[in-house]
Design a protein around this motif. Sequence first.
Motif, PDB file in Angstrom:
ATOM      1  N   LEU A 102       0.937  -1.119   0.023  1.00  0.00           N
ATOM      2  CA  LEU A 102      -0.046  -0.137   0.098  1.00  0.00           C
ATOM      3  C   LEU A 102       0.875   1.209  -0.177  1.00  0.00           C
ATOM      4  O   LEU A 102       1.605   1.320   0.986  1.00  0.00           O
ATOM      5  N   GLN A 103       0.699   1.994  -1.142  1.00  0.00           N
ATOM      6  CA  GLN A 103       1.485   3.191  -1.268  1.00  0.00           C
ATOM      7  C   GLN A 103       0.995   4.634  -0.577  1.00  0.00           C
ATOM      8  O   GLN A 103       1.646   5.284  -0.086  1.00  0.00           O
ATOM      9  N   SER A 104      -0.012   4.637  -0.824  1.00  0.00           N
ATOM     10  CA  SER A 104      -0.981   5.595  -0.034  1.00  0.00           C
ATOM     11  C   SER A 104      -2.590   5.455   0.151  1.00  0.00           C
ATOM     12  O   SER A 104      -3.059   4.663  -0.678  1.00  0.00           O
ATOM     13  N   ALA A 105      -3.024   6.173   0.981  1.00  0.00           N
ATOM     14  CA  ALA A 105      -4.331   5.993   1.275  1.00  0.00           C
ATOM     15  C   ALA A 105      -4.828   7.457   1.620  1.00  0.00           C
ATOM     16  O   ALA A 105      -4.396   8.126   2.483  1.00  0.00           O
ATOM     17  N   GLU A 106      -6.132   7.812   1.130  1.00  0.00           N
ATOM     18  CA  GLU A 106      -6.621   9.147   1.313  1.00  0.00           C
ATOM     19  C   GLU A 106      -8.151   9.050   1.166  1.00  0.00           C
ATOM     20  O   GLU A 106      -8.699   8.519   0.435  1.00  0.00           O
ATOM     21  N   TRP A 107      -8.663   9.901   2.329  1.00  0.00           N
ATOM     22  CA  TRP A 107     -10.109  10.015   2.346  1.00  0.00           C
ATOM     23  C   TRP A 107     -10.779  10.513   1.172  1.00  0.00           C
ATOM     24  O   TRP A 107     -10.283  11.630   0.929  1.00  0.00           O
ATOM     25  N   LEU A 108     -11.858  10.203   0.711  1.00  0.00           N
ATOM     26  CA  LEU A 108     -12.722  10.605  -0.415  1.00  0.00           C
ATOM     27  C   LEU A 108     -14.001  11.671   0.507  1.00  0.00           C
ATOM     28  O   LEU A 108     -14.230  12.535  -0.448  1.00  0.00           O
ATOM     29  N   ASP A 109     -14.237  11.139   1.511  1.00  0.00           N
ATOM     30  CA  ASP A 109     -15.411  11.598   2.090  1.00  0.00           C
ATOM     31  C   ASP A 109     -14.902  12.449   3.249  1.00  0.00           C
ATOM     32  O   ASP A 109     -14.077  11.970   4.016  1.00  0.00           O
ATOM     33  N   GLU A 110     -15.657  13.507   3.647  1.00  0.00           N
ATOM     34  CA  GLU A 110     -15.254  14.464   4.939  1.00  0.00           C
ATOM     35  C   GLU A 110     -15.857  13.671   6.138  1.00  0.00           C
ATOM     36  O   GLU A 110     -15.232  13.780   7.220  1.00  0.00           O
ATOM     37  N   VAL A 111     -17.058  13.009   6.049  1.00  0.00           N
ATOM     38  CA  VAL A 111     -17.557  12.474   7.053  1.00  0.00           C
ATOM     39  C   VAL A 111     -17.217  10.982   7.189  1.00  0.00           C
ATOM     40  O   VAL A 111     -17.211  10.315   6.285  1.00  0.00           O
ATOM     41  N   ARG A 112     -16.707  10.596   8.509  1.00  0.00           N
ATOM     42  CA  ARG A 112     -16.313   9.508   8.568  1.00  0.00           C
ATOM     43  C   ARG A 112     -17.130   8.407   9.276  1.00  0.00           C
ATOM     44  O   ARG A 112     -18.301   8.839   9.957  1.00  0.00           O
ATOM     45  N   GLY A 113     -17.007   7.156   9.146  1.00  0.00           N
ATOM     46  CA  GLY A 113     -17.869   6.266   9.497  1.00  0.00           C
ATOM     47  C   GLY A 113     -18.545   5.184   8.357  1.00  0.00           C
ATOM     48  O   GLY A 113     -18.017   5.216   7.450  1.00  0.00           O
ATOM     49  N   VAL A 114     -19.525   4.413   8.850  1.00  0.00           N
ATOM     50  CA  VAL A 114     -19.930   3.510   7.693  1.00  0.00           C
ATOM     51  C   VAL A 114     -20.429   4.345   6.530  1.00  0.00           C
ATOM     52  O   VAL A 114     -21.053   5.337   6.548  1.00  0.00           O
ATOM     53  N   GLY A 115     -19.967   3.929   5.462  1.00  0.00           N
ATOM     54  CA  GLY A 115     -20.341   4.480   4.157  1.00  0.00           C
ATOM     55  C   GLY A 115     -19.225   5.443   3.524  1.00  0.00           C
ATOM     56  O   GLY A 115     -19.320   5.784   2.501  1.00  0.00           O
ATOM     57  N   ALA A 116     -18.244   6.012   4.598  1.00  0.00           N
ATOM     58  CA  ALA A 116     -17.164   6.905   4.179  1.00  0.00           C
ATOM     59  C   ALA A 116     -16.461   6.079   3.017  1.00  0.00           C
ATOM     60  O   ALA A 116     -16.065   4.793   3.405  1.00  0.00           O
ATOM     61  N   ARG A 117     -15.675   6.454   2.028  1.00  0.00           N
ATOM     62  CA  ARG A 117     -15.058   5.832   1.002  1.00  0.00           C
ATOM     63  C   ARG A 117     -13.412   6.666   1.152  1.00  0.00           C
ATOM     64  O   ARG A 117     -13.220   7.799   1.593  1.00  0.00           O
ATOM     65  N   LEU A 123      -9.423   6.080  -0.957  1.00  0.00           N
ATOM     66  CA  LEU A 123      -8.793   5.792  -2.155  1.00  0.00           C
ATOM     67  C   LEU A 123      -7.316   5.153  -1.713  1.00  0.00           C
ATOM     68  O   LEU A 123      -6.443   5.828  -1.030  1.00  0.00           O
ATOM     69  N   GLY A 124      -7.119   4.002  -2.206  1.00  0.00           N
ATOM     70  CA  GLY A 124      -5.763   3.318  -1.707  1.00  0.00           C
ATOM     71  C   GLY A 124      -5.269   3.059  -3.161  1.00  0.00           C
ATOM     72  O   GLY A 124      -5.742   2.732  -4.073  1.00  0.00           O
ATOM     73  N   ARG A 125      -3.685   3.274  -2.995  1.00  0.00           N
ATOM     74  CA  ARG A 125      -2.856   3.156  -4.298  1.00  0.00           C
ATOM     75  C   ARG A 125      -1.835   2.027  -3.896  1.00  0.00           C
ATOM     76  O   ARG A 125      -1.100   2.279  -2.755  1.00  0.00           O
ATOM     77  N   SER A 126      -1.865   1.064  -4.591  1.00  0.00           N
ATOM     78  CA  SER A 126      -0.759   0.152  -4.029  1.00  0.00           C
ATOM     79  C   SER A 126       0.070  -0.392  -5.225  1.00  0.00           C
ATOM     80  O   SER A 126       0.004   0.086  -6.471  1.00  0.00           O
ATOM     81  N   ARG A 127       1.162  -1.002  -5.089  1.00  0.00           N
ATOM     82  CA  ARG A 127       2.008  -1.624  -6.074  1.00  0.00           C
ATOM     83  C   ARG A 127       2.668  -2.954  -5.413  1.00  0.00           C
ATOM     84  O   ARG A 127       2.814  -3.195  -4.301  1.00  0.00           O
TER      85      ARG A 127
END
Length: 171
Positions: A44-59, A61-65
């Motif tokens: 896993l190279q990076s991970a960042e939240w796509l949604d401001e609200v956290r919790g169930v349903g929040a998304r 993005l992960g970048r992997s190699r």
Amino acid sequence: MEWTGARYADTPTVEVRRTIAAPPGRVWELVSDVGLMPRFSAELQSAEWLDEVRGVGARFLGRSRHEAFGAWETTSCVVECVPERVFAWAVGDPEQPSAVWRFSLAEGEGGGTELTQWARMGPGRSGLSYAIDRMPEKEQKIVYGRLREWERGMGAALDGLKALAEGNEVL
């Protein structure tokens, strides 16, 4: 990890546990910080939240190699979120994920935390599915090899989280 002969359609799982000398609240801060996870991963190279609200349903993005699979991105969706207890996400479509990952926390002795990381392959298609398509006669070996990689990676992640939570490593 013991050989089971599992196939991808069996949705095989793997889990790793650590006892951490820190309260669940401290461990929770770390396991629910998706941006921290690449620090402990060769894949896993990076991970960042796509949604401001956290919790169930929040998304997020992960970048992997990976040397065998190349580079890729996935969008994951939080499917369970109980502070200081469980943080889980589905990779890809939450209804048909390529994988589900979960951290479970339980209060341990002396105010510590029992931390478990668990993961399940499938049932949705993943990058591994393409390798299996090319070599169906080797499916069980492919699945087993990938589960072993996951197990090693999970162990490294839990060891890193343990060091941070116990104050043996600085953020």
